[in-house]
Design an enzyme around this catalytic site. Structure first.
Site, mmCIF file in Angstrom:
data_model
loop_
_atom_site.group_PDB
_atom_site.id
_atom_site.type_symbol
_atom_site.label_atom_id
_atom_site.label_comp_id
_atom_site.label_asym_id
_atom_site.label_seq_id
_atom_site.Cartn_x
_atom_site.Cartn_y
_atom_site.Cartn_z
ATOM 1 N N SER A 183 0.578 -0.874 -0.313
ATOM 2 C CA SER A 183 -0.101 -0.232 0.436
ATOM 3 C C SER A 183 0.857 1.150 0.053
ATOM 4 O O SER A 183 -0.022 2.540 -0.406
ATOM 5 C CB SER A 183 -0.979 -0.324 1.605
ATOM 6 N N HIS A 211 -6.170 -3.631 -2.018
ATOM 7 C CA HIS A 211 -5.244 -2.813 -2.519
ATOM 8 C C HIS A 211 -5.424 -3.404 -4.035
ATOM 9 O O HIS A 211 -5.818 -2.856 -5.803
ATOM 10 C CB HIS A 211 -4.176 -1.952 -2.660
ATOM 11 N N LYS A 242 -12.210 -0.145 0.022
ATOM 12 C CA LYS A 242 -11.237 0.507 -1.361
ATOM 13 C C LYS A 242 -12.054 0.942 -2.548
ATOM 14 O O LYS A 242 -13.010 1.011 -2.638
ATOM 15 C CB LYS A 242 -9.918 0.089 -1.098
HETATM 16 C C1 LIG Z 1 -7.087 -0.788 4.231
HETATM 17 C C2 LIG Z 1 -5.900 -1.955 4.929
HETATM 18 C C3 LIG Z 1 -6.501 -2.539 5.463
HETATM 19 C C4 LIG Z 1 -7.436 -2.595 6.130
HETATM 20 O O1 LIG Z 1 -8.904 -2.651 5.658
HETATM 21 P P1 LIG Z 1 -9.902 -1.772 6.611
HETATM 22 O O2 LIG Z 1 -10.802 -2.017 5.713
HETATM 23 O O3 LIG Z 1 -9.758 -0.277 6.177
HETATM 24 O O4 LIG Z 1 -10.169 -2.344 8.312
HETATM 25 C C5 LIG Z 1 -6.022 -3.502 5.429
HETATM 26 N N1 LIG Z 1 -4.737 -4.434 4.690
HETATM 27 C C6 LIG Z 1 -4.504 -3.038 3.701
HETATM 28 C C7 LIG Z 1 -3.216 -3.929 2.660
HETATM 29 C C8 LIG Z 1 -5.525 -1.795 3.215
HETATM 30 O O5 LIG Z 1 -4.550 -1.102 2.550
#
Ligand SMILES: *Cc1c(COP(=O)(O)O)cnc(C)c1O
Length: 399
Positions: A183, A211, A242
């Site tokens: 990320s 992602h 996301k």
């Molecule tokens: C954003 C994210 C999460 C957490 O997800 P949420 O639904 O925002 O709690 C987990 N792993 C990765 C790689 C992320 O980017």
């Protein structure tokens, strides 16, 4: 109550301030989209995880509102007690269909999905091998599980193999955990090599597609699909927050894996079911992912255009693009101060980007994320703004 018992909190905050590591959220007004309003200023939004532009889509809003009208705002209880709705199963079946797995389970967030899945799959007798750049929720999951946890250098497969050789036979189970798209860098994990090692050393693999889902692969199933590994026995994890524009997390995999998590994942058993609105919005997003591949195509078109333009305008300048294979694009900076100055300068030009610094990452960088709903003008504005800011920065450093 003895107030001095809490005095350490102020000392701790003051230490953060002194180290320039104190952070606070900034309010963003208006509906999610490719531009944002902050303190009355309109900026082009290169900060969002809303890759397909669905968080502000009226169809998701309509689905959420309809679900509130028919079910109410809260799920009223855990899924095993009073909180299980037909919508939850529809969403889980839609995720399983997208991923090509037998079943899926939905959690209240991606963070919670990782925390509880690691906690359920491994314990004290077990081994977790994790990429050093994995998301904080995977790191937290490894820690709370009580398993022995070792981080291998980012994408370093010979080190992963060394760890497996040295440590695997001392442990009952082994889980290799990795982000599919990292990320804070935007590069991908070497999934083929990980799967080969996992097979030789009898290890499970958890891949975090936060992602990847909705963005990669011919049907938007993620990096696993993109790299041709659909059907391989994996623990597919991801988030609804996301590209899917809602809230919540999931795990997809075999029917027995999911049944096991429903019985052993305490962050699913002992928490209230996902709200009807979030569930319905995610379900509507999955329909759009299936029916509108043009969103993904447009996003990838933006990615290749921006990479090409950045390489052109940055040629010979001191700031360069970090290796990336995703809509997350980073420009490396020599110091935290330089990257903060660049962000500030870009903001004055109407461009919202993130300045990511240690300790979040080992080296400072500007981080930009692209959305399918960006207009060509938005990208041109970004390229011109970056060229200007980087040239000015180089001149002020040498002058
Ligand atoms: C954003 C994210 C999460 C957490 O997800 P949420 O639904 O925002 O709690 C987990 N792993 C990765 C790689 C992320 O980017």
């Amino acid at each position: 109550m003895n107030p001095s018992a809490y005095a350490w909190i102020d000392h701790s905050l003051a230490a953060l301030q002194r180290a320039h590591r104190h952070r606070s959220p900034q309010e963003i007004e208006g509906r999610a989209g490719p531009t944002l309003q902050r303190q009355g200023q309109t900026l082009v939004n290169f900060l969002s995880n809303d890759y397909l532009g669905l968080a502000g889509d009226p169809r998701l809003a309509a689905a959420a509102i309809a679900a509130i009208h028919s079910h109410g705002t809260g799920s009223t209880g855990s899924r095993l007690l009073s909180g299980h709705r037909p919508l939850h199963r529809q969403l889980e079946q839609a995720i399983a269909a997208l991923k090509g797995t037998e079943d899926a389970i939905v959690f209240s967030s991606g963070y919670l999905a990782n925390l509880s899945t690691l906690g359920a799959l491994v314990g004290a007798p077990d081994l977790v091998l994790a990429d050093q750049y994995n998301h904080a929720s995977l790191k937290a999951g490894a820690k709370v599980s009580g398993a022995t946890s070792l981080d291998y250098d980012h994408n370093h497969m010979t080190q992963l193999e060394d760890y497996l050789k040295t440590h695997r036979h001392h442990h009952r189970r082994c889980l290799i955990a990795t982000d599919s798209v990292f990320s804070m860098d935007g590069d991908l994990c070497p999934l083929q090599a990980i799967l080969t090692l996992a097979e030789s050393y009898d290890a499970m693999v958890l891949i975090d597609e936060a992602h990847g889902t909705g963005v990669f692969g011919p049907t938007g199933a993620g990096v696993v699909e993109h790299l041709g590994h659909r059907g391989y026995p994996l623990v597919h994890m991801g988030t609804l927050s996301k590209a899917l524009g809602s809230l919540g997390g999931y795990v997809a995999g075999s029917a027995s894996l999911i049944d096991f998590l429903r019985n052993r994942a305490s962050g699913w058993i002992y928490t209230t079911g996902l709200s009807p609105a979030d569930t319905a919005a995610a379900l509507a997003a999955l329909e759009i992912v299936a029916q509108e591949p043009q969103r993904r195509q447009r996003l990838w078109h933006h990615v290749s255009y921006l990479n090409r333009e950045l390489d052109r305008v940055l040629a010979g300048l001191p700031v360069q693009r970090l290796p990336s294979a995703s809509p997350i694009i980073c420009l490396g900076y020599p110091s935290a101060r330089a990257v903060l100055a660049a962000r500030h300068h870009l903001e004055n030009l109407g461009l919202a980007v993130a300045a990511i610094r240690p300790p979040t990452v080992p080296s400072s960088r500007l981080r930009l994320t692209l959305m399918a709903t960006h207009q060509q003008d938005h990208l041109n504005h970004l390229v011109q703004g970056l060229a200007q800011v980087i040239v000015d920065g180089a001149e002020s450093n040498s002058g």
